[in-house]
Design a protein around this motif. Structure first.
Motif, short mmCIF file in Angstrom:
data_model
loop_
_atom_site.label_atom_id
_atom_site.label_comp_id
_atom_site.label_asym_id
_atom_site.label_seq_id
_atom_site.Cartn_x
_atom_site.Cartn_y
_atom_site.Cartn_z
N PHE A 159 1.61 -12.31 0.20
CA PHE A 159 0.63 -12.18 -0.88
C PHE A 159 0.53 -13.50 -1.64
O PHE A 159 1.42 -14.34 -1.57
CB PHE A 159 1.05 -11.06 -1.85
N ASP A 160 -0.58 -13.66 -2.39
CA ASP A 160 -0.80 -14.91 -3.14
C ASP A 160 -0.47 -14.76 -4.62
O ASP A 160 -0.65 -15.70 -5.39
CB ASP A 160 -2.24 -15.40 -2.96
N ALA A 161 0.00 -13.59 -5.03
CA ALA A 161 0.29 -13.36 -6.45
C ALA A 161 1.42 -12.35 -6.59
O ALA A 161 1.56 -11.43 -5.77
CB ALA A 161 -0.95 -12.88 -7.18
N ALA A 162 2.20 -12.53 -7.67
CA ALA A 162 3.37 -11.67 -7.88
C ALA A 162 2.99 -10.21 -8.06
O ALA A 162 3.66 -9.31 -7.54
CB ALA A 162 4.15 -12.17 -9.10
N GLY A 163 1.92 -9.96 -8.81
CA GLY A 163 1.52 -8.58 -9.06
C GLY A 163 1.22 -7.82 -7.77
O GLY A 163 1.59 -6.65 -7.63
N LYS A 164 0.57 -8.48 -6.83
CA LYS A 164 0.25 -7.85 -5.55
C LYS A 164 1.52 -7.56 -4.76
O LYS A 164 1.62 -6.54 -4.07
CB LYS A 164 -0.67 -8.75 -4.74
N SER A 165 2.49 -8.47 -4.87
CA SER A 165 3.74 -8.30 -4.15
C SER A 165 4.52 -7.11 -4.70
O SER A 165 5.11 -6.32 -3.95
CB SER A 165 4.57 -9.58 -4.28
N VAL A 166 4.54 -6.95 -6.01
CA VAL A 166 5.20 -5.81 -6.64
C VAL A 166 4.54 -4.51 -6.22
O VAL A 166 5.21 -3.53 -5.87
CB VAL A 166 5.17 -5.95 -8.18
N GLU A 167 3.21 -4.49 -6.25
CA GLU A 167 2.48 -3.27 -5.87
C GLU A 167 2.77 -2.86 -4.43
O GLU A 167 2.88 -1.67 -4.13
CB GLU A 167 0.98 -3.50 -6.05
N ALA A 168 2.92 -3.83 -3.55
CA ALA A 168 3.17 -3.52 -2.14
C ALA A 168 4.48 -2.79 -1.96
O ALA A 168 4.58 -1.84 -1.16
CB ALA A 168 3.15 -4.80 -1.30
N VAL A 169 5.52 -3.22 -2.69
CA VAL A 169 6.82 -2.54 -2.59
C VAL A 169 6.76 -1.18 -3.29
O VAL A 169 7.26 -0.18 -2.77
CB VAL A 169 7.93 -3.43 -3.18
N SER A 170 6.13 -1.14 -4.45
CA SER A 170 6.03 0.12 -5.19
C SER A 170 5.26 1.17 -4.40
O SER A 170 5.57 2.37 -4.47
CB SER A 170 5.35 -0.11 -6.54
#
Length: 244
Positions: free
Chosen positions: A62-73
């Motif tokens: 991902f290109d942003a932290a928020g997207k990375s968090v959402e993917a795991v959540s």
């Protein structure tokens, strides 16, 4: 580490371990200029963890932290690498940090702002990467200044310049590199926060998974893996977090 089959199943129910990698923090992950493949400290740790579990690894980038968090959540990835934050902690079980990174403010050379205390004023607009640790922290901490969210952390300085904002906030090394390219910019003299970079797994995966990940991070700090990765990727300005 001795990892039993129940822990492997908790992390990789599909048989492949999916690591959420955020390229928005260039200290920890980036693309190799030749191959285009993700490289960096977090990628090295992801490969080492997959080896511990004895399963193949897939990098979900991902290109942003928020997207990375959402993917795991949302279970689109099995674990990831995040700055510790209480809001993220509602869905993510964090390890102790493995790396500490400093957050700084950037202004124009001619700016009257000289100290961090002068940033939080009604006339100031602060650029941050949407969903980043800085965004979450400053949203809570700034009472008078307004926040302008750039699409990703690497685009913060460009947003700051394009929109003629008063302040940019981000990883010290990223801001320094962008300032050197743009010219006429300067960092304020002290950090406004320390980012505690950790690994994390969705709370829904259970305490067994969270415990295994915590133990892995402590082992990687203790045996020198994290320090060697920082040196190998020539990362300056980040330090190995103390053992916990």
């Amino acid at each position: 580490m001795n990892i039993d089959s129940a822990a492997v199943e908790a992390f990789a129910p599909s048989g492949t371990l999916r690591a959420s990698i955020n390229l928005g923090n260039p200290i920890l992950a980036n693309r190799d200029p030749q191959s285009g493949e993700p490289v960096g400290v977090s990628v090295d740790l992801a490969r080492a963890f997959a080896q511990c579990l004895g399963v193949p690894l897939e990098l979900v980038v991902f290109d942003a932290a928020g997207k990375s968090v959402e993917a795991v959540s949302d279970a689109r990835a099995d674990f990831g690498f995040f700055a510790v934050d209480p809001e993220r902690g509602e869905t993510i079980a964090f390890t102790a940090p493995y790396v500490l990174i400093e957050g700084f403010y950037l202004v124009r050379e001619a700016s009257p702002i000289r100290t961090n205390a002068e940033v939080d004023q009604p006339h100031n607009r602060v650029a941050v990467g949407k969903g980043s640790a800085y965004d979450l922290f400053l949203t809570r901490e700034l009472k008078a200044a307004s926040i302008v969210r750039a699409p990703t952390s690497p685009t913060v300085v460009q947003t700051f310049l394009d929109q003629e904002l008063e302040v940019a906030a981000g990883v010290k090394q990223q801001l320094e590199a962008d300032a050197a390219k743009a010219g006429g910019l300067r960092l304020l003299g002290e950090r406004f926060m320390v980012i505690r970079q950790a690994m994390g797994v969705a709370r829904g995966r259970g305490e067994l998974a969270a415990g295994v990940l915590r133990e892995f991070v402590e082992d990687m700090k203790r045996n020198g893996f994290v320090a060697e990765a920082l040196e190998r990727h020539r990362i300056a300005g980040a330090s190995v977090a103390p053992l916990e």
